[in-house]
Design an enzyme around this catalytic site. Structure first.
Site, PDB file in Angstrom:
ATOM      1  CG  ASP A 193      13.185 -16.719  24.837  1.00  0.00           C
ATOM      2  OD1 ASP A 193      11.993 -16.581  25.116  1.00  0.00           O
ATOM      3  OD2 ASP A 193      13.770 -17.824  24.862  1.00  0.00           O
ATOM      4  CG  ASP A 206       9.044 -16.370  22.915  1.00  0.00           C
ATOM      5  OD1 ASP A 206       8.061 -16.864  22.312  1.00  0.00           O
ATOM      6  OD2 ASP A 206       8.994 -16.052  24.116  1.00  0.00           O
ATOM      7  CG  ASN A 234       5.167 -17.689  25.010  1.00  0.00           C
ATOM      8  OD1 ASN A 234       6.325 -18.103  25.041  1.00  0.00           O
ATOM      9  ND2 ASN A 234       4.794 -16.610  25.676  1.00  0.00           N
ATOM     10  CG  HIS A 238       9.360 -21.274  23.563  1.00  0.00           C
ATOM     11  ND1 HIS A 238      10.439 -20.436  23.410  1.00  0.00           N
ATOM     12  CD2 HIS A 238       8.461 -20.577  24.316  1.00  0.00           C
ATOM     13  CE1 HIS A 238      10.212 -19.279  24.019  1.00  0.00           C
ATOM     14  NE2 HIS A 238       9.011 -19.346  24.581  1.00  0.00           N
ATOM     15  CG  HIS A 277       7.742 -18.378  32.204  1.00  0.00           C
ATOM     16  ND1 HIS A 277       8.696 -17.772  31.408  1.00  0.00           N
ATOM     17  CD2 HIS A 277       6.617 -17.645  32.054  1.00  0.00           C
ATOM     18  CE1 HIS A 277       8.159 -16.731  30.803  1.00  0.00           C
ATOM     19  NE2 HIS A 277       6.906 -16.617  31.184  1.00  0.00           N
ATOM     20  CG  HIS A 324       8.847 -19.975  28.233  1.00  0.00           C
ATOM     21  ND1 HIS A 324       8.092 -19.035  27.561  1.00  0.00           N
ATOM     22  CD2 HIS A 324       8.088 -20.384  29.293  1.00  0.00           C
ATOM     23  CE1 HIS A 324       6.933 -18.870  28.173  1.00  0.00           C
ATOM     24  NE2 HIS A 324       6.904 -19.676  29.231  1.00  0.00           N
ATOM     25  CG  ASP A 325      12.030 -19.246  32.745  1.00  0.00           C
ATOM     26  OD1 ASP A 325      11.139 -18.368  32.756  1.00  0.00           O
ATOM     27  OD2 ASP A 325      11.985 -20.256  33.473  1.00  0.00           O
ATOM     28  CG  HIS A 326      13.582 -13.756  28.627  1.00  0.00           C
ATOM     29  ND1 HIS A 326      13.114 -12.532  28.211  1.00  0.00           N
ATOM     30  CD2 HIS A 326      12.811 -14.682  27.988  1.00  0.00           C
ATOM     31  CE1 HIS A 326      12.108 -12.701  27.372  1.00  0.00           C
ATOM     32  NE2 HIS A 326      11.899 -13.998  27.232  1.00  0.00           N
TER      33      HIS A 326
END
Length: 332
Positions: A50, A83, A121, A215, A224, A250-252
């Site tokens: 990300d 990402d 995504n 991801h 998420h 995915h989760d930052h």
């Protein structure tokens, strides 16, 4: 038709050789690449997710610290958990964001190694196939992004899984986003093929360590949370085939969660640029070992018997260290 298939395979083989990768085989969605390690029975790599924001949101600062840690560990390669380019992937293979958010950011000598990347995504919101294009490797030979593939790195096999098509919300509730689903429809057939091939590859793997990369999180206490589709469909395959790690973005944030039914460790490294401060779910904290809501990255170091994973913040400070022995399966 047979000639066309042969030509395509030959083209991939030539590209793999040109960029220092030994192509082994193609079956369904999974390609295999051999990555020779530096010797001595040690494998080390960095994990980042990300990230692609033209250096903003501390992306450049994280990259700088990655260069320092990468030099100390003499890393073999870098793993990107997806990402890769915000907000909506690349517009095409000539999009300047590839240079602005990747080539010109990760400039340290220690990071001039192969990068293995999956799509997230946000990448699917742009021209997803642009990131898969061999043309990008003519700009920067480090780059290799595929939908799903395997890296055989001697003592470890890394299985990269394209998780975005598993998530129904992207099809049912697109939130005004347009996704590039070329190459993944019909989606049920596509995801089933991935799982079947992954299961076979995991079962046949003789590597000391089996690491799966995607991801989306299987387990997360971040924004998420758990990804139900992966809990239902992917996790049982990992548990049944002795996977050691599942790494995702995915989760930052940065986080470490232990599975309650197997030795699998869930490691989130999705803090390569913009982080979500204070975004911690209170539910389902079972197995939670570590959570950090700022920017950073992760390293992994493996030998025949031992594994060490370390999380670092934007200043390069060690936030969390976890070690395990293959014989003991104990964490410290």
């Amino acid at each position: 038709m047979a000639k066309a298939r042969l030509n395509k395979k030959s083209m991939v083989l030539c590209l793999a050789i040109c960029f220092g990768l030994c192509f082994v085989s193609v079956f369904a969605e999974l390609q295999r690449f051999e990555h020779p390690t530096k010797g001595g029975g040690i494998l080390s790599f960095l994990v980042l997710g990300d990230w692609g924001r033209q250096g903003d949101f501390n992306q450049s600062e994280v990259a700088y610290q990655m260069g320092i840690v990468g030099g100390k560990l003499d890393v073999d390669f870098v793993v990107s958990t997806g990402d890769n380019f915000y907000d909506d992937g690349l517009k095409g293979e000539h999009d300047p964001a590839f240079v602005d958010s990747y080539v010109n950011i990760y400039t340290a000598k220690s990071l001039q190694k192969q990068w293995y990347s999956v799509l997230g995504n946000h990448d699917y919101r742009g021209d997803a196939e642009a990131q898969l294009s061999p043309f990008l490797r003519t700009i920067d030979g480090r780059w290799l992004c595929q939908r799903s593939f395997i890296v055989n790195a001697e003592i470890a096999d890394l299985f990269f899984v394209d998780t975005t098509p598993f998530v129904r919300d992207y099809f049912d509730e697109p939130e005004n986003h347009v996704y590039d689903w070329r190459g993944v429809t019909p989606v049920e057939t596509y995801t089933t093929n991935i799982l079947n091939d992954l299961e076979s590859a995991l079962r046949e793997s003789a590597a000391k360590w089996k690491i799966v990369v995607g991801h989306h999180a299987i387990r997360s206490v971040g924004h998420h949370g758990d990804t139900k589709e992966l809990v239902d469909r992917l996790l049982p395959i990992l548990q049944a085939n002795n996977a050691d790690l599942y790494m995702n973005g995915h989760d930052h944030c940065l986080e470490h969660i232990s599975d309650d039914s197997s030795p699998i460790q869930f490691l989130t490294s999705g803090a390569g640029s913009k982080a979500w401060r204070g975004d911690l779910k209170e539910m389902n904290k079972q197995g939670l070992k570590f959570f950090y809501d700022g920017q950073g990255f992760m390293s992994v170091k493996l030998s025949q018997t031992d594994m060490e994973s370390v999380f670092y913040d934007v200043f390069g400070s060690v936030l969390h260290r976890w070690t395990t022995s293959k014989q003991l399966h104990s964490a410290i």
